[in-house]
Design a protein around this motif. Structure first.
Motif, PDB file in Angstrom:
ATOM      1  N   SER A 269      -7.171   1.686   0.163  1.00 49.95           N
ATOM      2  CA  SER A 269      -5.849   1.425  -0.410  1.00 49.95           C
ATOM      3  C   SER A 269      -4.971   0.683   0.591  1.00 49.95           C
ATOM      4  CB  SER A 269      -5.176   2.729  -0.817  1.00 49.95           C
ATOM      5  OG  SER A 269      -4.853   3.461   0.331  1.00 49.95           O
TER       6      SER A 269
ATOM      7  N   THR B  89       3.542  15.663  11.326  1.00 46.22           N
ATOM      8  CA  THR B  89       3.928  14.941  10.106  1.00 46.22           C
ATOM      9  C   THR B  89       2.698  14.561   9.285  1.00 46.22           C
ATOM     10  OG1 THR B  89       5.769  13.995  11.323  1.00 46.22           O
ATOM     11  CG2 THR B  89       5.239  12.976   9.223  1.00 46.22           C
ATOM     12  N   ILE B  90       1.698  14.003   9.957  1.00 41.20           N
ATOM     13  CA  ILE B  90       0.460  13.618   9.271  1.00 41.20           C
ATOM     14  C   ILE B  90      -0.231  14.868   8.708  1.00 41.20           C
ATOM     15  CG2 ILE B  90      -1.827  12.581   9.559  1.00 41.20           C
ATOM     16  CD1 ILE B  90       0.032  10.434  10.016  1.00 41.20           C
TER      17      ILE B  90
ATOM     18  N   PRO C 130       0.819  -1.215   0.000  1.00 36.02           N
ATOM     19  CA  PRO C 130       0.000   0.000   0.000  1.00 36.02           C
ATOM     20  C   PRO C 130       0.852   1.265   0.000  1.00 36.02           C
ATOM     21  CG  PRO C 130       0.032  -0.954   2.187  1.00 36.02           C
ATOM     22  CD  PRO C 130       0.726  -1.924   1.290  1.00 36.02           C
TER      23      PRO C 130
ATOM     24  N   PHE D 186       8.190  11.056   4.387  1.00 35.99           N
ATOM     25  CA  PHE D 186       7.049  11.003   5.297  1.00 35.99           C
ATOM     26  C   PHE D 186       7.170   9.813   6.251  1.00 35.99           C
ATOM     27  CE2 PHE D 186       2.780   8.947   5.698  1.00 35.99           C
ATOM     28  CZ  PHE D 186       2.221   9.826   6.606  1.00 35.99           C
TER      29      PHE D 186
ATOM     30  N   SER E 278      -1.495  17.021   0.301  1.00 41.21           N
ATOM     31  CA  SER E 278      -2.345  16.261  -0.600  1.00 41.21           C
ATOM     32  C   SER E 278      -3.582  17.076  -1.001  1.00 41.21           C
ATOM     33  CB  SER E 278      -2.692  14.910   0.018  1.00 41.21           C
ATOM     34  OG  SER E 278      -4.067  14.692   0.059  1.00 41.21           O
TER      35      SER E 278
ATOM     36  N   THR F 212      -3.472   1.641   3.109  1.00 43.17           N
ATOM     37  CA  THR F 212      -2.371   2.370   3.741  1.00 43.17           C
ATOM     38  C   THR F 212      -2.576   2.451   5.250  1.00 43.17           C
ATOM     39  OG1 THR F 212      -3.560   4.330   3.008  1.00 43.17           O
ATOM     40  CG2 THR F 212      -1.548   3.796   1.843  1.00 43.17           C
TER      41      THR F 212
ATOM     42  N   ASP G  75      -0.724   9.987  -4.323  1.00 37.60           N
ATOM     43  CA  ASP G  75      -0.542  11.400  -4.669  1.00 37.60           C
ATOM     44  C   ASP G  75       0.844  11.906  -4.288  1.00 37.60           C
ATOM     45  OD1 ASP G  75      -1.820  10.918  -2.036  1.00 37.60           O
ATOM     46  OD2 ASP G  75      -1.376  13.036  -1.757  1.00 37.60           O
ATOM     47  N   MET G  76       1.690  11.045  -3.697  1.00 37.34           N
ATOM     48  CA  MET G  76       3.016  11.517  -3.283  1.00 37.34           C
ATOM     49  C   MET G  76       4.078  11.058  -4.283  1.00 37.34           C
ATOM     50  SD  MET G  76       2.886  10.620   0.752  1.00 37.34           S
ATOM     51  CE  MET G  76       3.763  11.983   1.480  1.00 37.34           C
TER      52      MET G  76
ATOM     53  N   ARG H   1     -14.763   1.781   3.267  1.00 36.47           N
ATOM     54  CA  ARG H   1     -13.662   1.908   2.337  1.00 36.47           C
ATOM     55  C   ARG H   1     -14.145   2.574   1.049  1.00 36.47           C
ATOM     56  NH1 ARG H   1     -11.070  -3.141   0.530  1.00 36.47           N
ATOM     57  NH2 ARG H   1     -10.628  -3.471   2.724  1.00 36.47           N
TER      58      ARG H   1
ATOM     59  N   GLU I  39      -7.731   5.515   3.159  1.00 36.84           N
ATOM     60  CA  GLU I  39      -6.759   4.699   3.905  1.00 36.84           C
ATOM     61  C   GLU I  39      -7.269   3.267   3.995  1.00 36.84           C
ATOM     62  OE1 GLU I  39      -3.884   5.792   5.455  1.00 36.84           O
ATOM     63  OE2 GLU I  39      -4.123   7.952   5.297  1.00 36.84           O
TER      64      GLU I  39
ATOM     65  N   ARG J 123       1.415  16.071   5.528  1.00 37.72           N
ATOM     66  CA  ARG J 123       1.132  15.205   4.393  1.00 37.72           C
ATOM     67  C   ARG J 123      -0.282  15.441   3.854  1.00 37.72           C
ATOM     68  NH1 ARG J 123      -0.459  11.376   1.297  1.00 37.72           N
ATOM     69  NH2 ARG J 123      -2.505  11.392   2.257  1.00 37.72           N
TER      70      ARG J 123
ATOM     71  N   TYR K 148       0.692   5.872  -0.849  1.00 33.65           N
ATOM     72  CA  TYR K 148      -0.121   7.062  -1.130  1.00 33.65           C
ATOM     73  C   TYR K 148       0.160   7.520  -2.551  1.00 33.65           C
ATOM     74  CZ  TYR K 148      -0.942   7.275   3.862  1.00 33.65           C
ATOM     75  OH  TYR K 148      -1.322   6.968   5.131  1.00 33.65           O
TER      76      TYR K 148
ATOM     77  N   THR L  79      -1.827  19.600  -3.590  1.00 30.77           N
ATOM     78  CA  THR L  79      -1.215  19.111  -4.833  1.00 30.77           C
ATOM     79  C   THR L  79      -2.284  18.536  -5.756  1.00 30.77           C
ATOM     80  OG1 THR L  79      -0.711  17.013  -3.751  1.00 30.77           O
ATOM     81  CG2 THR L  79       1.100  18.588  -3.942  1.00 30.77           C
ATOM     82  N   GLN L  80      -3.418  18.146  -5.168  1.00 30.38           N
ATOM     83  CA  GLN L  80      -4.550  17.748  -5.993  1.00 30.38           C
ATOM     84  C   GLN L  80      -5.480  18.963  -6.095  1.00 30.38           C
ATOM     85  OE1 GLN L  80      -5.528  14.386  -3.495  1.00 30.38           O
ATOM     86  NE2 GLN L  80      -4.871  12.983  -5.066  1.00 30.38           N
TER      87      GLN L  80
END
Ligand SMILES: Nc1ncnc2c1ncn2[C@@H]1O[C@H](COP(=O)(O)OP(=O)(O)O)[C@@H](O)[C@H]1O
Ligand SMILES: [Mg+2]
Lengths: 248, 242
Positions: free
Chosen positions: B78, B5-6, A84, A97, B13, B80, A88-89, B157, B75, B9, A86, B16-17
């Motif tokens: 996918s 940090t989260i 898995p 990260f 995101s 993650t 978009d990175m 999901r 999350e 990110r 991300y 950038t989108q």
């Protein structure tokens, strides 16, 4: 380094992992072999602290996972089954990260990211968006993430899945190399990988260990062929309700 | 530290989108159109943002879930979540980080409606404290809707399901306190029900804020809802794994 005793996991009435015990010491590469649905991924998810156990004990470098999960997780690098990421990175951004989440900062983080990129041959795509990567690169990016903090324990769920033959060879070599000073647990259903990179292997079927030994010992048990042993000890017919993917 | 940090990110995101830009532009356009076309901004003849506030909850109850529907559903789909769940990180830092990033997107969006403030100040002499209070109220509504979306998206999901369910919840919360419904309840002699509806609905708390009457009850109402949703998210994410 990894010590698992009497590990059991049930999903409702279904027993996915049944009273499993094994250990992996420093310098050992343990191959986790078994047909699809044997409970390999479920075991690894518990070992890495993602899934809570139904019963049993897990210790990572003598740290009990249920008591001090964060201390134990710090010792582990983990490559989940589907790699898995991300989307978009960029590869580099993603690794940065993950390094930050691992508590690395400043020059240490830069160094760790550069090294992981080099180890996994990602130089060409470092600045590329992950969403545009091919499967092999995606897999290696996720593998790089597991190596960032130079963990003492590596848990790799089907690390060669979806790679082309050359890449498979590279990853096997990498695992063998890393295994010299780490404890590695990796799962596979490809039998050649056992002989190629494991120092020991267990065969799991329906959540139970059905064979255990060095690759040579296992071959001897199967009368000279790992295939024959695998055939003999694992259930051939998998019921139709066994889905690969965990339900939502 | 990990929350930061989260947060970074998530924020990158959003930017950038096209998500953040889309919401900034669409919110700016629609809120203005609503204020002028239906709020009778010109005809009101008072220097305030009353016309601007009037329909905002209706706009926010759709746009806020749309911006954040992916927060946890992505999350989950996918996988993650498995990466996050095996990092040395407390789940509530991740929940907080994501929540705060969405909050910042809305803070930026709201602050880019400043031409409205400029316009009423140009046309008359509004009480800018009341306007500030209105903005605080609006931001609290945003935060509450973000928290609801966060909570709903942790269950699934599928981001479309997350969107539909969170819009429904936000919609219910907005409409239950709408004057029209309260009056219906009063006409039916259900005074107690009407009082309860006023209290649990978001409209009255928001309306108080837009008229400069932010009070402790409203603050507790918003903060309570946000806390319940975020703590709930944390619990859902943990229990989903067992
Ligand atoms: N979240 C879950 N809910 C219900 N059943 C699950 C879940 N995850 C795994 N299983 C079941 O547990 C068994 C073992 O799965 P898994 O560990 O993924 O096997 P492997 O990785 O060896 O192919 C399978 O039968 C699977 O259907
Ligand atoms: Mg598996």
């Amino acid at each position: 380094m990894i010590e698992v005793t009497d590990l059991t996991k049930t999903f409702g009435p279904k027993v996915a992992v049944d009273n499993l015990s094994f250990s992996v010491k420093k310098g050992e590469v343990l191959g986790f072999l078994g047909p699809n649905g044997a409970g390999k991924s479920t075991t690894m998810r518990m070992v890495t602290g993602f899934l809570p156990v139904t019963s049993g004990k897990i210790k990572i470098c003598d740290i009990p996972m249920n008591w001090r999960p964060n201390a134990a997780k710090k010792k582990i690098g983990y490559l989940p089954e589907s790699a898995p990421l991300y989307n978009d990175m960029t590869v580099q951004g993603f690794l940065k990260f993950c390094a930050s989440l691992r508590g690395l900062g400043g020059p240490k983080r830069r160094h760790a990211v550069d090294e992981a990129i080099e180890t996994c041959f990602l130089e060409n795509v470092a600045r590329q968006s992950i969403g545009t990567l091919s499967k092999g690169y995606r897999h290696r990016t996720c593998l790089a993430q597991a190596l960032l903090h130079d963990p003492e324990v590596l848990v790799l769920d089907e690390p060669t899945d979806g790679l082309d033959p050359n890449q498979k060879l590279e990853v096997r070599k990498l695992i063998k190399n890393l295994g010299k000073d780490k404890a590695i647990l990796f799962s596979t259903h490809i039998l050649e990988e056992v002989t190629a990179s494991c120092s020991r292997a267990v065969i799991v079927d329906q959540g139970k260990i059905v064979a255990d030994g060095t690759p040579a010992e296992l071959e001897a048990q199967g009368g000279g062929s790992l295939y024959d042993l695998f055939h003999k000890v694992t259930t051939f017919e998998t019921p139709a309700d066994k889905s690969e993917e965990p339900a939502a | 530290m990990k929350t930061w940090t989260i947060f970074k990110r998530e924020l990158s995101s959003y930017f950038t989108q096209p998500t953040a830009y889309a919401v900034i532009i669409i919110f700016g356009l629609l809120s203005t159109v609503l204020a002028f076309a239906f709020g009778h901004f010109w005809q009101r003849d008072d220097a305030s943002l009353g016309a601007f506030w009037q329909f905002l909850p209706l706009l926010l109850m759709i746009l806020v879930p749309a911006v954040s529907m992916k927060q946890w559903s992505d999350e989950n789909s996918s996988n993650t979540i498995e990466l996050l769940g095996t990092m040395p990180l407390k789940m509530n830092s991740a929940v907080m980080g994501k929540f705060l990033a969405a909050a910042l997107v809305w803070l930026v969006t709201l602050s880019l409606t400043f031409p409205m403030v400029w316009a009423v100040n140009h046309l008359g002499e509004p009480d800018n404290w009341i306007i500030a209070s209105g903005y605080i109220g609006t931001f609290l509504v945003c935060l509450t809707f973000i928290a609801i979306t966060t909570f709903v998206s942790a269950f699934t999901r599928d981001e479309v399901v997350a969107l539909i369910v969170s819009v429904a919840v936000c919609c219910l919360l907005s409409l239950v306190g709408f004057p029209e419904f309260i009056n219906l309840a009063r006409q039916a002699d259900a005074t107690e029900a009407a009082d309860i509806m006023t209290k649990i609905g978001i409209y009255d708390h928001f309306f108080q804020a837009t008229t400069g009457k932010i009070n402790v009850t409203s603050l507790l109402y918003f903060c309570g809802l946000i806390t319940v949703c975020l703590v709930g998210t944390n619990l859902v994410l943990k229990s989903k794994r067992s």
